[in-house]
Design an enzyme around this catalytic site. Structure first.
Site, PDB file in Angstrom:
ATOM      1  N   LEU A  51       0.815  -1.224   0.000  1.00 47.67           N
ATOM      2  CA  LEU A  51       0.000   0.000   0.000  1.00 47.67           C
ATOM      3  C   LEU A  51       0.844   1.268   0.000  1.00 47.67           C
ATOM      4  O   LEU A  51       0.354   2.337  -0.366  1.00 47.67           O
ATOM      5  CB  LEU A  51      -0.958  -0.021   1.193  1.00 47.67           C
ATOM      6  CG  LEU A  51      -0.478   0.337   2.605  1.00 47.67           C
ATOM      7  CD1 LEU A  51      -1.608   0.115   3.597  1.00 47.67           C
ATOM      8  CD2 LEU A  51       0.731  -0.402   3.051  1.00 47.67           C
ATOM      9  N   LYS A  52       2.110   1.169   0.386  1.00 50.71           N
ATOM     10  CA  LYS A  52       2.944   2.362   0.506  1.00 50.71           C
ATOM     11  C   LYS A  52       3.292   2.995  -0.842  1.00 50.71           C
ATOM     12  O   LYS A  52       3.713   4.136  -0.903  1.00 50.71           O
ATOM     13  CB  LYS A  52       4.223   2.030   1.267  1.00 50.71           C
ATOM     14  CG  LYS A  52       3.981   1.830   2.738  1.00 50.71           C
ATOM     15  CD  LYS A  52       3.527   3.124   3.397  1.00 50.71           C
ATOM     16  CE  LYS A  52       3.392   2.963   4.888  1.00 50.71           C
ATOM     17  NZ  LYS A  52       2.935   4.208   5.523  1.00 50.71           N
ATOM     18  N   ASP A  53       3.110   2.245  -1.932  1.00 59.33           N
ATOM     19  CA  ASP A  53       3.368   2.841  -3.247  1.00 59.33           C
ATOM     20  C   ASP A  53       2.492   4.065  -3.463  1.00 59.33           C
ATOM     21  O   ASP A  53       2.904   5.051  -4.084  1.00 59.33           O
ATOM     22  CB  ASP A  53       3.062   1.838  -4.375  1.00 59.33           C
ATOM     23  CG  ASP A  53       4.063   0.706  -4.428  1.00 59.33           C
ATOM     24  OD1 ASP A  53       4.874   0.593  -3.497  1.00 59.33           O
ATOM     25  OD2 ASP A  53       4.018  -0.073  -5.402  1.00 59.33           O
ATOM     26  N   VAL A  56       3.791   7.083  -1.294  1.00 59.88           N
ATOM     27  CA  VAL A  56       5.078   7.597  -1.788  1.00 59.88           C
ATOM     28  C   VAL A  56       4.899   8.328  -3.116  1.00 59.88           C
ATOM     29  O   VAL A  56       5.444   9.419  -3.322  1.00 59.88           O
ATOM     30  CB  VAL A  56       6.103   6.444  -1.892  1.00 59.88           C
ATOM     31  CG1 VAL A  56       7.337   6.879  -2.657  1.00 59.88           C
ATOM     32  CG2 VAL A  56       6.475   5.959  -0.486  1.00 59.88           C
TER      33      VAL A  56
END
Ligand SMILES: Cc1ncc(COP(=O)(O)O)c(C=O)c1O
Length: 346
Positions: A51-53, A56
């Site tokens: 999910l961090k894509d 970022v």
């Protein structure tokens, strides 16, 4: 300091990779109660595996809009306990920036190796898993800050713990995807790291229907769930504090409950999840068990493939089982991170 200095071979392929951020699938899961529907959003379908894509990409695009970044010159530095590091390494490089990630030594070797293979530098400190945020002895944050102070013209920290673009990533992408795919959702359940996912999705879903209930999942104190935060032992990040009122309930899950659930999901559903998804599914079982009706959506943040060192230490899987599920579990895309030819682009 040494960087991988190979050339960017094809900008087109980096663009293609970045276009794959978001629009992750929702899958139905069986529930302990037939009147309650359960769906998991599989965030490991993002190109760098979590999910961090989203956060970022949104934070870097926002910094670009503000004119803070210079291609070929800026070094992005960030204290992180894993997925944010992988996403920054991959996305920064795709967009023409260098990255240095300050990580607690406890972060899995596989995670550190992926960050390095994506061309970024890994700096290690003796912190707990999630940088603590706030006063105290947070070495990850202290080290990143001292590097920035020494070379302010070169280094930029996105600071996921306070960056509004992290919230917006989920308000503008994760939340709308959930609502448009699943409609009348009644409960949203996710873990908390920075609070970006929980508050971003909560704000969007509650705008659509103020009765949606939002449940945050916290690990036990001194936990081993990479990416999540226990709010008794570490301060609530600023991003979470800004919208704490959106969270209706907190459920705490122990490491052993989370690991047992990871194994259960693999054995009974052939789903090979990361440890935080085990915690989130364990919390969802508790919620589903006490409802007479509902449609619950859970966030599965990453898959199990980068957790061999953790899963072997806590005897979640044998080596044979781990390899079996890595190859044969359902819904494991040939994720970019695991495709050798794509890693070679980096
Ligand atoms: C592995 C992992 N990282 C991070 C998060 C949460 O991220 P954040 O609160 O920073 O949006 C989750 C939440 O489910 C997670 O499972």
């Amino acid at each position: 300091m040494v960087y991988n200095t190979f050339e960017v071979k094809s900008v087109q392929s980096f663009e293609d990779i970045l276009k794959r951020v978001g629009n992750t699938p929702h899958i139905p899961l069986s529930s302990p109660n037939d009147k309650v529907e359960l769906y998991a959003k599989l965030e490991w379908f993002n190109p760098f595996g979590s999910l961090k894509d989203r956060a970022v990409l949104w934070m870097i695009k926002d910094a670009e809009k503000k004119g803070v970044l210079k291609k070929g010159q800026t070094i992005l530095i960030e204290p992180t306990s894993g997925n944010t590091g992988i996403a920054i390494a991959g996305i920064a490089r795709a967009l023409g920036y260098t990255a240095e990630l300050v990580v607690p030594a406890k972060v899995s070797e596989e995670t550190k190796e992926l960050i390095r293979r994506l061309g970024a530098l890994v700096l290690q400190t003796e912190d707990d898993l999630c940088p603590r945020v706030g006063p105290g002895t947070d070495q990850c944050i202290a080290l990143a800050n001292s590097i920035i102070r020494a070379r302010p013209e070169k280094y930029v920290m996105l600071n996921q713990y306070a960056n509004e673009a992290n919230f917006l990533a989920h308000y503008e992408s994760t939340g709308p995807e959930i609502w448009s795919s699943l409609k009348d959702v009644t409960h949203f359940i996710a873990g908390v790291g920075t609070g970006g996912t929980l508050t971003g999705v909560a704000a969007y879903l509650k705008k659509k229907n103020p009765n949606v209930k939002v449940i945050g999942v916290q690990p036990q104190k001194a936990h081993h769930i990479q990416g999540l935060r226990n709010l008794e032992e570490s301060m609530a990040p600023e991003l979470l504090r800004r919208r704490l009122d959106l969270i209706d309930e907190w459920i705490k899950i122990s490491d052993s409950e989370a690991f047992k659930t990871v194994r259960f999901l693999a054995e009974s559903k052939r789903l090979f999840v990361g440890p935080s998804s085990g915690a989130v599914y364990a919390a969802a079982q508790k919620v589903a068990g006490r409802l007479s009706k509902g449609k619950l959506v859970l966030i599965f943040a990453d898959d199990g493939r980068k957790f061999w060192s953790l899963y072997s230490k806590f005897k979640v899987f044998t080596r044979e089982e781990f390899e079996y599920y890595s190859r044969n579990a359902r819904y494991l895309p040939e994720n970019i991170l695991f495709q050798e030819e794509v890693l070679r682009v980096y």
